[in-house]
Design a protein around this motif. Sequence first.
Motif, PDB file in Angstrom:
ATOM      1  N   MET A 115       0.825  -1.197   0.000  1.00 26.84           N
ATOM      2  CA  MET A 115       0.000   0.000   0.000  1.00 26.84           C
ATOM      3  C   MET A 115       0.862   1.250   0.000  1.00 26.84           C
ATOM      4  N   GLU A 116       0.243   2.343  -0.373  1.00 29.70           N
ATOM      5  CA  GLU A 116       0.917   3.625  -0.331  1.00 29.70           C
ATOM      6  C   GLU A 116       0.988   4.127   1.104  1.00 29.70           C
ATOM      7  N   VAL A 117       1.982   4.953   1.367  1.00 30.61           N
ATOM      8  CA  VAL A 117       2.102   5.560   2.687  1.00 30.61           C
ATOM      9  C   VAL A 117       0.974   6.571   2.873  1.00 30.61           C
ATOM     10  N   CYS A 118       0.408   6.601   4.054  1.00 27.01           N
ATOM     11  CA  CYS A 118      -0.696   7.521   4.341  1.00 27.01           C
ATOM     12  C   CYS A 118      -0.236   8.967   4.169  1.00 27.01           C
ATOM     13  N   GLU A 119      -1.111   9.801   3.626  1.00 26.12           N
ATOM     14  CA  GLU A 119      -0.782  11.213   3.463  1.00 26.12           C
ATOM     15  C   GLU A 119      -0.647  11.907   4.818  1.00 26.12           C
ATOM     16  N   LYS A 120      -1.560  11.619   5.728  1.00 24.17           N
ATOM     17  CA  LYS A 120      -1.524  12.178   7.075  1.00 24.17           C
ATOM     18  C   LYS A 120      -1.887  11.061   8.045  1.00 24.17           C
ATOM     19  N   SER A 121      -1.253  11.060   9.198  1.00 27.57           N
ATOM     20  CA  SER A 121      -1.514   9.976  10.142  1.00 27.57           C
ATOM     21  C   SER A 121      -1.305  10.463  11.565  1.00 27.57           C
ATOM     22  N   GLU A 153      -9.504  15.482  11.633  1.00 29.64           N
ATOM     23  CA  GLU A 153      -8.439  16.108  10.852  1.00 29.64           C
ATOM     24  C   GLU A 153      -8.085  15.329   9.594  1.00 29.64           C
ATOM     25  N   GLY A 154      -8.789  14.235   9.329  1.00 31.24           N
ATOM     26  CA  GLY A 154      -8.514  13.453   8.133  1.00 31.24           C
ATOM     27  C   GLY A 154      -7.224  12.662   8.208  1.00 31.24           C
ATOM     28  N   ARG A 155      -6.862  12.197   9.394  1.00 27.21           N
ATOM     29  CA  ARG A 155      -5.632  11.432   9.575  1.00 27.21           C
ATOM     30  C   ARG A 155      -5.956   9.948   9.744  1.00 27.21           C
ATOM     31  N   SER A 156      -5.114   9.107   9.195  1.00 27.96           N
ATOM     32  CA  SER A 156      -5.203   7.674   9.466  1.00 27.96           C
ATOM     33  C   SER A 156      -4.697   7.417  10.885  1.00 27.96           C
ATOM     34  N   PHE A 157      -5.292   6.434  11.554  1.00 21.36           N
ATOM     35  CA  PHE A 157      -5.011   6.222  12.976  1.00 21.36           C
ATOM     36  C   PHE A 157      -4.376   4.857  13.189  1.00 21.36           C
ATOM     37  N   PHE A 158      -3.287   4.859  13.976  1.00 16.94           N
ATOM     38  CA  PHE A 158      -2.583   3.623  14.323  1.00 16.94           C
ATOM     39  C   PHE A 158      -2.333   3.599  15.829  1.00 16.94           C
ATOM     40  N   VAL A 159      -2.096   2.405  16.360  1.00 18.28           N
ATOM     41  CA  VAL A 159      -1.862   2.212  17.794  1.00 18.28           C
ATOM     42  C   VAL A 159      -0.575   1.426  17.969  1.00 18.28           C
ATOM     43  N   ASP A 160       0.272   1.897  18.893  1.00 12.51           N
ATOM     44  CA  ASP A 160       1.499   1.182  19.243  1.00 12.51           C
ATOM     45  C   ASP A 160       1.398   0.723  20.695  1.00 12.51           C
ATOM     46  N   ASP A 161       1.549  -0.572  20.924  1.00 15.08           N
ATOM     47  CA  ASP A 161       1.467  -1.138  22.271  1.00 15.08           C
ATOM     48  C   ASP A 161       2.749  -1.863  22.654  1.00 15.08           C
ATOM     49  N   SER A 162       3.860  -1.537  22.000  1.00 12.15           N
ATOM     50  CA  SER A 162       5.095  -2.295  22.200  1.00 12.15           C
ATOM     51  C   SER A 162       5.616  -2.199  23.625  1.00 12.15           C
ATOM     52  N   PRO A 173       1.483   2.819   7.494  1.00  8.54           N
ATOM     53  CA  PRO A 173       2.062   3.913   8.287  1.00  8.54           C
ATOM     54  C   PRO A 173       3.373   4.393   7.684  1.00  8.54           C
ATOM     55  N   PRO A 174       3.758   5.614   7.962  1.00  3.96           N
ATOM     56  CA  PRO A 174       5.000   6.162   7.405  1.00  3.96           C
ATOM     57  C   PRO A 174       6.214   5.588   8.121  1.00  3.96           C
ATOM     58  N   PRO A 175       7.420   5.860   7.624  1.00  2.88           N
ATOM     59  CA  PRO A 175       8.620   5.481   8.383  1.00  2.88           C
ATOM     60  C   PRO A 175       8.581   6.089   9.777  1.00  2.88           C
ATOM     61  N   ARG A 176       9.075   5.350  10.750  1.00  5.87           N
ATOM     62  CA  ARG A 176       8.908   5.757  12.145  1.00  5.87           C
ATOM     63  C   ARG A 176       9.616   7.070  12.462  1.00  5.87           C
ATOM     64  N   HIS A 189       0.756  20.664  13.193  1.00  9.28           N
ATOM     65  CA  HIS A 189       0.466  20.628  11.760  1.00  9.28           C
ATOM     66  C   HIS A 189       1.424  19.720  11.002  1.00  9.28           C
ATOM     67  N   ALA A 190       2.264  18.957  11.727  1.00  8.34           N
ATOM     68  CA  ALA A 190       3.143  17.996  11.065  1.00  8.34           C
ATOM     69  C   ALA A 190       2.314  16.950  10.335  1.00  8.34           C
ATOM     70  N   ARG A 191       2.881  16.415   9.277  1.00  9.75           N
ATOM     71  CA  ARG A 191       2.143  15.473   8.439  1.00  9.75           C
ATOM     72  C   ARG A 191       1.826  14.180   9.185  1.00  9.75           C
ATOM     73  N   HIS A 192       2.763  13.699  10.002  1.00  8.90           N
ATOM     74  CA  HIS A 192       2.575  12.448  10.739  1.00  8.90           C
ATOM     75  C   HIS A 192       2.849  12.722  12.214  1.00  8.90           C
ATOM     76  N   LEU A 193       1.841  12.528  13.047  1.00 15.04           N
ATOM     77  CA  LEU A 193       1.918  12.862  14.467  1.00 15.04           C
ATOM     78  C   LEU A 193       2.037  11.610  15.324  1.00 15.04           C
ATOM     79  N   VAL A 194       2.637  11.795  16.504  1.00 19.13           N
ATOM     80  CA  VAL A 194       2.669  10.781  17.554  1.00 19.13           C
ATOM     81  C   VAL A 194       1.968  11.369  18.772  1.00 19.13           C
ATOM     82  N   ALA A 195       0.980  10.668  19.287  1.00 17.17           N
ATOM     83  CA  ALA A 195       0.253  11.108  20.479  1.00 17.17           C
ATOM     84  C   ALA A 195       0.677  10.239  21.652  1.00 17.17           C
ATOM     85  N   THR A 196       1.161  10.865  22.712  1.00 15.79           N
ATOM     86  CA  THR A 196       1.605  10.149  23.899  1.00 15.79           C
ATOM     87  C   THR A 196       1.078  10.851  25.139  1.00 15.79           C
ATOM     88  N   ALA A 197       1.115  10.135  26.258  1.00 17.46           N
ATOM     89  CA  ALA A 197       0.712  10.747  27.522  1.00 17.46           C
ATOM     90  C   ALA A 197       1.677  11.851  27.925  1.00 17.46           C
TER      91      ALA A 197
END
Length: 600
Positions: free
Chosen positions: A227-233, A262-271, A292-295, A304-312
């Motif tokens: 698949m193609e990399v998500c435009e926004k995530s 915001e039109g972003r694709s959503f992913f979850v990391d539980d590592s 997902p994009p490269p980490r 407003h970054a193209r690919h965001l990380v949400a953390t506590a």
Amino acid sequence: MILSSRNSPRISLRRAASYNSMEKGPLSSTSSRFSFNHLINSPPPSPSLPALVPRHGKPIPKFNPRKFLRAALWTIGVLVILSYGFSILSGTSPANAVGWTTNGADQYEMVGESELPDFPTPVVIEDKRGRAKWTVSIPPDHEFPLEPKQYAEICMQNMEVARHVADLHSHMHREQVAHYGYYHVDPNFMEVADAEAHGLLPGPKAKTNMKQQQLVGEENTDGLIEMEVCEKSMTFVMETHDAGLGKTLMMLWTAYGLAQNEGRSFFVDDSRWAYGSFNKFFKSPPIPNCRPPPRHEMLPCPHHARHLVATAATASYMFGGAFNEYYEDPRKMEVYRQKPMFEFARQGYEALFQLSNEDEESVNKRIEELRSMTRVPEEEAEDGILIGVHVRHGDRRPYEFQYRDSYVPLDRYGDRARELMHRTFNKTGPHGGLDTLAVEHSHMVLASDDPEVYESEEFSHVARAQEQIRLAAKQHLEAPKPSAMTGMRNFVDESVGWEGGFFAGMFWSLGKPSSVPATAAETPDTKLPPTQEALRLRELVGRAYLMDLAVLGQGTDKVVCTVSATGCKLLAVMMGWEKAIEEEGFVNIDGDFDWRGVSW
């Protein structure tokens, strides 16, 4: 005497003749009217005609190109000197090819170098035109996710770097930082992928060298790599130093709703989630139709970054004051101002709170059992209702001032629940009175983190929310049997119960008998990797909490709780805005406080 008069001599007055161009000259030379007045009173010479002789005897000026060039050079020189002087006074300097921030005593300063650092940090770069830009450099082979502290430091450093680059462009230093809105776009920021495309940042050398941890659900999707990399995530990292599960769930749900808005694709990391694997508790979240994009392109900020990380660790940046200012409804009052944030959390709940098959089956069965208790056998009679009671003890203290060092008394929960029963069926019975039959078939359903609450005088007769997993008190645990003798002394681990409720110190000590804290408020090292036994016990605690919430939020008609507990606010989201707020099914007994979403 003879008097005689003498005439005065006659004085002839004649008006001077004025020049008249229409006046004709004399008809003949012998005419008596001939005079030279028409010559004396002639008009002045025309001003448009050049004078034949320079006035005052000055020579005619000539154009000198040498003097003109000299004046131009002097003007340019003065302007250059003034510009250089102003640049020195404003403290600016030419932009370095690469610059990053260093942290010393909680103060950040810019460091200029010619090579990129080998650690994550925002950097200042120059494009091909020499214009200063900034971005965030994360080595492509760096471990993902970063430590929570690193994400928080990146957001703090970003503000300093953004201000520094803005000063370079404006040629002046601003002491005070402007207050920007939630969706402010910094024109000096460059995306990581764009910086790599322009050769300003080195990209990954090879995909085999990149340590990319699989995200939740990613490994179960066929053909995902094609698949193609998500435009926004937006990728939510579930790692946190908070032992409780409620804040993580509230932030997870709200982040999902915000990403959809915001039109972003959503992913979850539980590592590195303290409770283990996400799929141990829930079904896989909805998988986007892109990968997902490269980490190293996932950034905690700017927003407003193209690919965001949400953390506590970065909740104050993503869900802080700017978030509330933008999404709160200024036309409403009290809790109604929070409706947009409530809807974000509701979206996340509907998409992500899908319990595993075993727990979902147990919850549905338990709700049906409780509902059968409210059915009135007589036809055309109104059934009773279920009132959920959520009691949170442990290390969570109430907001109300008089109970800030203890807990809300249990009798207040019971009194408010019975009051709701009578208020619901008042004037609904025969002859407009109380429907006694419906009240008798109404029941309370209790969920608490403190085993002693179930055995208290107020709730000993109340049904539990679920009975599949119980947190037992120490008095109900069997004494551990000593193992075989292996030395001079045989040590026996002491049983640990959950008296008093859920404490962070007790949670981090699960599966580690030798590291039980001296007091429940003392928290051991949370960075130590948990053992398999610790993960098994944490999984049981988490499943019990989630099933309690599911039964109360999905199976009851009203809920009585304290908003100081995050689980109480989660129950309101699970009930929905109409049922919880508009129909007043959500009842708080912890002071005059309203529902609020993510707390940080």
